[in-house]
Design a protein around this motif. Structure first.
Motif, mmCIF file in Angstrom:
data_model
loop_
_atom_site.group_PDB
_atom_site.id
_atom_site.type_symbol
_atom_site.label_atom_id
_atom_site.label_comp_id
_atom_site.label_asym_id
_atom_site.label_seq_id
_atom_site.Cartn_x
_atom_site.Cartn_y
_atom_site.Cartn_z
ATOM 1 N N SER A 42 28.492 -23.553 4.550
ATOM 2 C CA SER A 42 27.927 -22.639 5.641
ATOM 3 C C SER A 42 27.743 -21.017 5.154
ATOM 4 O O SER A 42 28.544 -20.643 4.620
ATOM 5 C CB SER A 42 28.679 -22.608 7.027
ATOM 6 O OG SER A 42 28.300 -21.894 7.931
ATOM 7 N N TYR A 43 26.440 -20.486 5.455
ATOM 8 C CA TYR A 43 26.290 -19.386 4.768
ATOM 9 C C TYR A 43 25.313 -18.483 5.633
ATOM 10 O O TYR A 43 24.393 -18.989 6.189
ATOM 11 C CB TYR A 43 25.895 -19.160 3.304
ATOM 12 C CG TYR A 43 24.824 -19.955 2.752
ATOM 13 C CD1 TYR A 43 23.533 -19.134 2.621
ATOM 14 C CD2 TYR A 43 24.673 -21.508 2.549
ATOM 15 C CE1 TYR A 43 22.561 -19.836 2.457
ATOM 16 C CE2 TYR A 43 23.600 -21.926 2.331
ATOM 17 C CZ TYR A 43 22.464 -21.312 2.061
ATOM 18 O OH TYR A 43 21.361 -21.884 1.852
ATOM 19 N N SER A 44 25.284 -17.176 5.383
ATOM 20 C CA SER A 44 24.159 -16.103 5.912
ATOM 21 C C SER A 44 23.347 -16.130 4.912
ATOM 22 O O SER A 44 23.732 -15.531 3.379
ATOM 23 C CB SER A 44 24.776 -14.890 6.385
ATOM 24 O OG SER A 44 25.565 -15.210 7.507
ATOM 25 N N GLN A 93 21.140 -18.162 9.328
ATOM 26 C CA GLN A 93 21.964 -18.830 8.460
ATOM 27 C C GLN A 93 21.197 -19.943 7.515
ATOM 28 O O GLN A 93 19.902 -20.297 7.829
ATOM 29 C CB GLN A 93 22.868 -19.967 9.469
ATOM 30 C CG GLN A 93 23.767 -18.984 10.298
ATOM 31 C CD GLN A 93 24.859 -18.594 9.636
ATOM 32 O OE1 GLN A 93 25.662 -19.460 8.870
ATOM 33 N NE2 GLN A 93 25.099 -17.444 9.655
ATOM 34 N N ASP A 148 21.423 -12.839 12.229
ATOM 35 C CA ASP A 148 22.248 -13.434 11.008
ATOM 36 C C ASP A 148 21.699 -14.967 10.995
ATOM 37 O O ASP A 148 21.968 -15.647 11.464
ATOM 38 C CB ASP A 148 23.784 -13.446 11.538
ATOM 39 C CG ASP A 148 24.750 -14.054 10.363
ATOM 40 O OD1 ASP A 148 23.936 -13.979 9.175
ATOM 41 O OD2 ASP A 148 25.761 -14.259 10.443
#
Length: 105
Positions: A65-67, A91, A89
């Motif tokens: 999981s990351y932006s 993702q 934001d």
């Protein structure tokens, strides 16, 4: 954005496998704003048969999981003036599968 890729693969006459690591480095701009880097792994497998070649791909194998870089920068520039951080934001895509079949004729 500085990135790096590392690939590890194997192939014989009818099969192949590849594991690929994609890494985006942490960044900091002149105003001391920080962008967090990410690392994802992708896997590709293929098998040749009498009726064609079947391939399976798994992107973001570990479901990291990351932006995204854009999402982190947009939150810096637009929030709080045009809304809260979560509106900007963006993702990165989670684990994604692909299955293909190809045939030469």
């Amino acid at each position: 954005m500085e990135t790096d890729q590392v690939k590890l693969g194997w192939r014989d006459r009818g099969r192949s496998a590849r594991l690929q690591a994609n890494h985006a480095f942490d960044l900091e701009d002149d105003a001391d704003r920080k962008i967090d880097g990410t690392t994802t792994l992708d896997l590709s497998l293929s098998q040749r048969t009498d009726v064609g070649t079947f391939s399976l791909g798994v992107q973001n194998l570990l479901d990291e999981s990351y932006s995204t870089v854009w999402g982190q920068r947009a939150a810096m520039f637009y929030s709080p003036y045009y809304g809260p951080d979560y509106l900007y934001d963006y993702q990165g895509r989670g684990r994604t599968y692909s299955l293909t079949w190809s045939m030469d004729y």
